[in-house]
Scaffold this motif. Structure first.
Motif, PDB file in Angstrom:
ATOM      1  N   ALA A 212     -20.569 -14.419  -8.124  1.00 42.42           N
ATOM      2  CA  ALA A 212     -19.978 -14.663  -9.536  1.00 42.42           C
ATOM      3  C   ALA A 212     -21.212 -15.042 -10.412  1.00 42.42           C
ATOM      4  N   SER A 213     -22.216 -15.665  -9.919  1.00 47.40           N
ATOM      5  CA  SER A 213     -23.306 -15.926 -10.829  1.00 47.40           C
ATOM      6  C   SER A 213     -24.090 -15.068 -11.091  1.00 47.40           C
ATOM      7  N   HIS A 214     -23.932 -13.867 -10.410  1.00 49.20           N
ATOM      8  CA  HIS A 214     -25.031 -12.700 -10.410  1.00 49.20           C
ATOM      9  C   HIS A 214     -23.951 -11.439 -10.932  1.00 49.20           C
ATOM     10  N   ARG A 215     -22.845 -11.721 -11.828  1.00 52.66           N
ATOM     11  CA  ARG A 215     -21.948 -10.736 -12.377  1.00 52.66           C
ATOM     12  C   ARG A 215     -22.897  -9.725 -13.053  1.00 52.66           C
ATOM     13  N   ALA A 216     -24.051 -10.057 -13.668  1.00 53.55           N
ATOM     14  CA  ALA A 216     -24.653  -9.214 -14.644  1.00 53.55           C
ATOM     15  C   ALA A 216     -25.599  -8.199 -13.784  1.00 53.55           C
ATOM     16  N   ARG A 217     -25.678  -8.342 -12.372  1.00 52.85           N
ATOM     17  CA  ARG A 217     -26.183  -7.182 -11.538  1.00 52.85           C
ATOM     18  C   ARG A 217     -25.098  -6.289 -11.138  1.00 52.85           C
ATOM     19  N   ARG A 218     -25.804  -5.064 -10.711  1.00 50.43           N
ATOM     20  CA  ARG A 218     -24.758  -4.098 -10.183  1.00 50.43           C
ATOM     21  C   ARG A 218     -24.738  -4.331  -8.561  1.00 50.43           C
TER      22      ARG A 218
END
Length: 372
Positions: A212-218
C-alpha cells in the motif's frame, strides 16, 4: 543386541505426517534411487490445511496408520520382526515413533530423525518440557543421525542438545524438471505474488500494508492460497485501496504452481515465522526473485540479501516496504541476474542429493531398482 548395529540395512521405513506433493516428489526419487525397498507410513490420510483436489500421493509405496491403543502396531511389529529395517521419522511426538526410536536405538539399529526449524515462540508447560527434554536426550544419544532441514534447523537442534557430529544438513529439495527456469520477461508491470495458506503466521497482511505504501507504482499482487484469513485479508485490501491490484487465485494444484511462479517477478514470503518454506525454493528454481522474512528458514538458508533475493525483518511491514522499494527500483537486467543466481543455488539441492545423503548414512551400495 549390539550385533544389530553391524547388520546390512535392507529396507527403509519412513514416518511422515500426511501426504503432500512436495513429499511425493522426494519419496518417488528415494524409491528409485536408494536401491532398497522403501515405504512411507503416513500418520494421517490427508492434511486438512491443504485442500488439494488431486491426490498428492504418487511414485512410492505407502500406507496410513491403523492405530490401536493410540499406536500403529503394524509398524512396530514390522520393525521388531525384521532387524534389517531402518527407520526415518519426521514425527518425533508421535507415540508410535517414540516407541520405535527407543526400541531401535537401544539395539543399535539405524534410526534417523528429521525435523525442520523448531518454533522459537512455542511455549510448553513444565511437565511437557521435562518429558520432551528427557526423551530428546535419550533419542539424540541413540540415533544414527538427525536430518535438519537447512542450516537454521541445524543450529536450533544443536541448541536443544543434539551432538553436532550427528547433525546432517538435509533441507527441502526441489524438482528442477517440474520447476524449470523461466523468469517473466515483461518489464511493463511488476507482478508480486504469494503462495501458501492464508494464516496469520504467513504475514500476508504485512505484504498488503507494505504494498500500500507503493500505490503510486504500477504493480499487481497475486495471492495463491486459501485459509481462515481470506475474508479479513480481502477486507484489508479494500481498506488500503488495493482491491483492484490484488487477485485472489484460491488454492492451486501442484501442476499449476510452476506457471504461477513464472508469472511473478517477485515472490513475497513475509512469514512471521516459517519452519522452512517450500515456496521459497520452488520460486528460486523457477526464476521468481524471492523477498522473504529473516525468520523464514528457507530464506535464511538459501538467500544472500541483494545477491539472489531480498530479506526483511520478520513482522515488520516497514522493513518489507523498503525491500519492495529496492525491488521496484532494480532494473530488469539486474533482476534477471538475481534470478539466475537463485537458480544456481536451487540446482545444488536436487532430490537425487537426498538419496545420496541417505545412502551414505545407511551405508548402502550404489542405487538399484527395488520393490516391496
Amino acid at each position: 543386541m549390539a550385533a544389530d548395529s553391524h547388520r546390512q540395512v535392507r529396507a527403509l521405513e519412513w514416518v511422515c505426517h500426511s501426504p503432500s506433493h512436495y513429499n511425493s516428489q522426494l519419496f518417488a526419487v528415494l524409491s528409485r534411487e536408494l536401491g532398497i525397498p522403501f515405504r512411507v507410513h503416513y500418520t494421517e490420510p490427508a492434511s486438512v490445511r491443504h485442500p488439494w483436489r488431486e491426490s498428492p500421493v504418487h511414485g512410492h509405496t505407502h500406507r496410513v496408520y491403523e492405530r490401536r491403543w493410540g499406536v500403529d502396531t503394524t509398524l512396530l511389529r514390522l520393525l521388531r520382526s525384521d532387524p534389517d529395517r531402518a527407520l526415518v521419522t519426521g514425527c518425533w511426538q508421535d507415540p508410535t515413533s517414540e516407541l520405535a526410536i527407543l526400541h531401535l536405538a537401544a539395539r543399535g539399529r539405524p534410526v534417523l530423525l528429521f525435523n525442520d526449524t523448531p518454533d522459537p515462540f512455542r511455549r510448553r508447560g513444565l511437565v511437557r518440557r521435562v518429558a520432551r527434554s528427557t526423551f530428546l536426550r535419550l533419542a539424540f544419544r541413540g540415533v544414527r543421525a538427525v536430518l535438519a532441514a537447512g542450516i537454521p534447523a541445524v543450529e536450533a537442534i544443536a541448541s536443544m542438545g543434539c551432538p553436532r557430529e550427528k547433525l546432517v544438513n538435509f533441507p527441502y529439495f526441489v524438482d528442477l524438471v517440474q520447476y524449470p527456469f523461466r523468469p517473466n520477461p515483461d518489464a511493463n508491470e511488476l507482478i508480486f505474488g504469494t503462495c501458501g495458506r492464508l494464516h496469520p503466521d504467513k504475514g500476508v497482511d504485512l505484504a498488503l500494508r507494505a504494498l500500500a505504501s507503493h500505490r503510486a507504482r504500477r504493480f499487481r499482487y497475486l495471492v495463491a492460497g486459501d485459509g481462515p484469513e481470506r475474508g479479513r485479508l480481502q477486507a484489508l485490501a479494500r481498506e488500503l485501496g488495493l482491491a483492484d491490484r490484488v487477485e485472489w487465485l484460491g488454492w492451486l494444484e501442484a501442476a499449476d504452481l510452476p506457471r504461477f511462479y513464472q508469472r511473478v517477478h517477485y515472490l513475497l514470503h513475509p512469514a512471521r515465522f516459517e519452519p522452512f518454506g517450500v515456496p521459497v525454493v520452488e520460486a528460486m528454481a523457477s526464476g521468481s526473485v524471492v523477498i522473504a522474512s529473516d525468520l523464514t528458514a528457507a530464506a535464511a538458508d538459501r538467500i544472500r540479501d541483494g545477491e539472489n533475493g531480498l530479506l526483511h525483518a520478520a513482522g515488520n511491514a516497514d522493513s518489507l516496504a523498503q525491500a519492495i522499494g529496492r525491488a521496484a527500483e532494480t532494473p530488469a537486467g539486474e533482476r534477471l541476474d538475481m534470478a539466475r543466481r537463485a537458480r544456481d543455488v536451487a540446482e545444488q539441492w536436487p532430490p537425487s542429493r537426498a538419496a545420496a545423503i541417505l545412502r551414505g548414512l545407511l551405508k548402502l551400495e550404489a542405487a538399484g531398482a527395488a520393490a516391496l
